[in-house]
Design a protein around this motif. Structure first.
Motif, mmCIF file in Angstrom:
data_model
loop_
_atom_site.group_PDB
_atom_site.id
_atom_site.type_symbol
_atom_site.label_atom_id
_atom_site.label_comp_id
_atom_site.label_asym_id
_atom_site.label_seq_id
_atom_site.Cartn_x
_atom_site.Cartn_y
_atom_site.Cartn_z
ATOM 1 N N ASP A 38 7.427 -43.079 13.376
ATOM 2 C CA ASP A 38 7.371 -41.901 12.266
ATOM 3 C C ASP A 38 7.237 -40.363 13.100
ATOM 4 O OD1 ASP A 38 7.836 -43.651 10.052
ATOM 5 O OD2 ASP A 38 5.735 -43.873 9.670
ATOM 6 N N LEU A 39 6.809 -40.579 14.253
ATOM 7 C CA LEU A 39 6.413 -39.476 14.856
ATOM 8 C C LEU A 39 7.642 -38.344 14.984
ATOM 9 C CD1 LEU A 39 4.000 -38.346 16.229
ATOM 10 C CD2 LEU A 39 5.100 -38.734 18.405
ATOM 11 N N ASN A 40 7.420 -37.185 14.382
ATOM 12 C CA ASN A 40 8.225 -35.969 14.167
ATOM 13 C C ASN A 40 8.188 -34.958 15.127
ATOM 14 O OD1 ASN A 40 10.158 -34.007 13.524
ATOM 15 N ND2 ASN A 40 9.814 -34.475 11.198
ATOM 16 N N GLN A 41 8.446 -34.951 16.260
ATOM 17 C CA GLN A 41 8.269 -33.796 17.358
ATOM 18 C C GLN A 41 8.857 -32.570 16.999
ATOM 19 O OE1 GLN A 41 8.567 -35.771 21.205
ATOM 20 N NE2 GLN A 41 7.076 -37.344 20.621
ATOM 21 N N GLN A 42 9.958 -32.840 16.279
ATOM 22 C CA GLN A 42 10.837 -31.402 15.984
ATOM 23 C C GLN A 42 10.261 -30.525 14.882
ATOM 24 O OE1 GLN A 42 12.492 -34.441 16.812
ATOM 25 N NE2 GLN A 42 12.327 -33.315 18.988
ATOM 26 N N ASN A 43 9.442 -31.156 13.935
ATOM 27 C CA ASN A 43 8.953 -30.306 12.727
ATOM 28 C C ASN A 43 8.175 -29.129 13.487
ATOM 29 O OD1 ASN A 43 7.763 -29.528 10.498
ATOM 30 N ND2 ASN A 43 6.716 -31.607 9.927
ATOM 31 N N LEU A 45 6.274 -27.327 11.684
ATOM 32 C CA LEU A 45 5.034 -27.130 11.056
ATOM 33 C C LEU A 45 3.974 -28.009 11.520
ATOM 34 C CD1 LEU A 45 6.171 -26.855 7.256
ATOM 35 C CD2 LEU A 45 5.547 -25.016 8.750
ATOM 36 N N GLY A 46 4.467 -28.980 12.628
ATOM 37 C CA GLY A 46 3.546 -29.666 13.025
ATOM 38 C C GLY A 46 3.169 -29.331 14.444
ATOM 39 N N SER A 47 2.727 -30.283 15.120
ATOM 40 C CA SER A 47 2.101 -29.811 16.964
ATOM 41 C C SER A 47 3.001 -30.438 17.662
ATOM 42 C CB SER A 47 0.804 -30.418 16.769
ATOM 43 O OG SER A 47 0.536 -31.857 16.923
ATOM 44 N N GLY A 48 4.197 -30.978 17.357
ATOM 45 C CA GLY A 48 4.918 -31.631 18.165
ATOM 46 C C GLY A 48 4.473 -33.091 18.570
ATOM 47 N N PHE A 100 -7.590 -30.004 7.784
ATOM 48 C CA PHE A 100 -6.662 -29.508 8.787
ATOM 49 C C PHE A 100 -6.125 -31.020 9.353
ATOM 50 C CE2 PHE A 100 -5.826 -29.161 13.379
ATOM 51 C CZ PHE A 100 -4.964 -28.168 13.081
ATOM 52 N N LEU A 101 -7.145 -31.671 9.739
ATOM 53 C CA LEU A 101 -6.571 -32.960 10.385
ATOM 54 C C LEU A 101 -5.589 -33.804 9.669
ATOM 55 C CD1 LEU A 101 -6.537 -34.989 12.869
ATOM 56 C CD2 LEU A 101 -8.674 -36.021 11.876
ATOM 57 N N LEU A 102 -5.673 -33.832 8.236
ATOM 58 C CA LEU A 102 -4.599 -34.683 7.774
ATOM 59 C C LEU A 102 -3.324 -34.126 7.498
ATOM 60 C CD1 LEU A 102 -7.330 -36.072 4.875
ATOM 61 C CD2 LEU A 102 -5.943 -37.340 6.563
ATOM 62 N N ASP A 103 -3.677 -32.746 7.277
ATOM 63 C CA ASP A 103 -2.411 -31.870 7.325
ATOM 64 C C ASP A 103 -1.450 -31.951 8.626
ATOM 65 O OD1 ASP A 103 -0.667 -30.008 5.619
ATOM 66 O OD2 ASP A 103 -1.176 -28.459 7.275
ATOM 67 N N GLY A 104 -2.313 -31.996 9.703
ATOM 68 C CA GLY A 104 -1.683 -32.061 10.824
ATOM 69 C C GLY A 104 -0.842 -33.409 10.913
ATOM 70 N N LEU A 105 -1.765 -34.559 10.817
ATOM 71 C CA LEU A 105 -1.098 -35.849 10.696
ATOM 72 C C LEU A 105 0.172 -35.824 9.983
ATOM 73 C CD1 LEU A 105 -4.252 -37.849 10.635
ATOM 74 C CD2 LEU A 105 -2.791 -37.465 12.728
ATOM 75 N N HIS A 106 -0.135 -35.277 8.876
ATOM 76 C CA HIS A 106 1.084 -35.388 7.874
ATOM 77 C C HIS A 106 2.294 -34.857 8.359
ATOM 78 C CE1 HIS A 106 3.730 -34.672 4.331
ATOM 79 N NE2 HIS A 106 3.570 -33.387 4.592
ATOM 80 N N GLU A 107 2.323 -33.447 9.170
ATOM 81 C CA GLU A 107 3.404 -32.714 9.505
ATOM 82 C C GLU A 107 3.980 -33.416 10.958
ATOM 83 O OE1 GLU A 107 4.993 -30.551 8.107
ATOM 84 O OE2 GLU A 107 3.369 -29.799 6.482
ATOM 85 N N ASP A 108 2.874 -34.030 11.551
ATOM 86 C CA ASP A 108 3.497 -34.640 12.547
ATOM 87 C C ASP A 108 4.139 -36.264 12.520
ATOM 88 O OD1 ASP A 108 2.304 -32.918 14.638
ATOM 89 O OD2 ASP A 108 0.971 -34.143 15.349
ATOM 90 N N LEU A 109 3.985 -36.600 11.332
ATOM 91 C CA LEU A 109 4.503 -37.707 11.005
ATOM 92 C C LEU A 109 5.562 -37.573 9.838
ATOM 93 C CD1 LEU A 109 1.119 -39.832 11.344
ATOM 94 C CD2 LEU A 109 3.048 -39.792 12.798
#
Length: 164
Positions: A38-43, A45-48, A100-109
């Motif tokens: 599920d890792l979305n490195q192109q988002n 809004l995420g952290s890559g 913050f962590l849950l939002d970061g996980l959400h965007e990364d995934l």
């Protein structure tokens, strides 16, 4: 397994312990490879994927290492890179960190790939997607019935709501 306190990082440790004891989340990261799929490195809004990778690695140390205490220093560095307010060793709010962590996980995934579709005319989109012909004569919002809560009676029981 405990987390080493790095100065005033008990807010972070409390949130991490809480999340690491959330069975479904920990299972997703440590017992399956789903998170990597599920890792979305192109988002944008995420952290890559860096926050998700750091969290997965921390969970691995917590649950698979056999240690009695784990230092979250590398995880903290990753978080501080994307959220400078958590740099240093000052005290913060555990809920803000968890958010913050849950939002970061959400965007990364996030499984949404590519740009998100923006719909200007929601009613037109609704009609087009469902193949409805003609115009909508009845506003669906008018059909929503809201009930006013009446509170608790003298016996400590909730009274039945009544329509407004």
């Amino acid at each position: 397994v405990g987390l080493t306190n790095l100065g005033n990082t008990c807010f972070m440790n409390a949130a991490l312990q809480c999340l690491s004891h959330t069975d479904a989340l920990t299972h997703y990261f440590s017992r399956t490879a789903m998170w990597e799929e599920d890792l979305n490195q192109q988002n944008v809004l995420g952290s890559g994927g860096k926050v998700a990778r750091a969290y997965a690695e921390l969970l691995s140390h917590l649950w698979d290492g056999g240690a009695t205490s784990v230092s979250p220093a590398e995880f903290k560095r990753t978080i501080g890179h994307f959220a400078p307010q958590f740099n240093g060793y000052r005290q913060h709010d555990a809920q803000e960190f968890a958010s913050f962590l849950l939002d970061g996980l959400h965007e990364d995934l996030n499984r949404q790939r590519g740009p998100k579709e923006y719909i200007e005319d929601v009613e037109l989109d609704y009609v087009q997607r469902r193949g409805v012909k003609g115009s909508c004569e009845q506003d669906p919002v008018e059909d929503v019935q809201v009930q006013e809560p009446t509170g608790v009676n003298q016996h400590g029981r909730c009274e039945q709501p009544r329509p407004i």
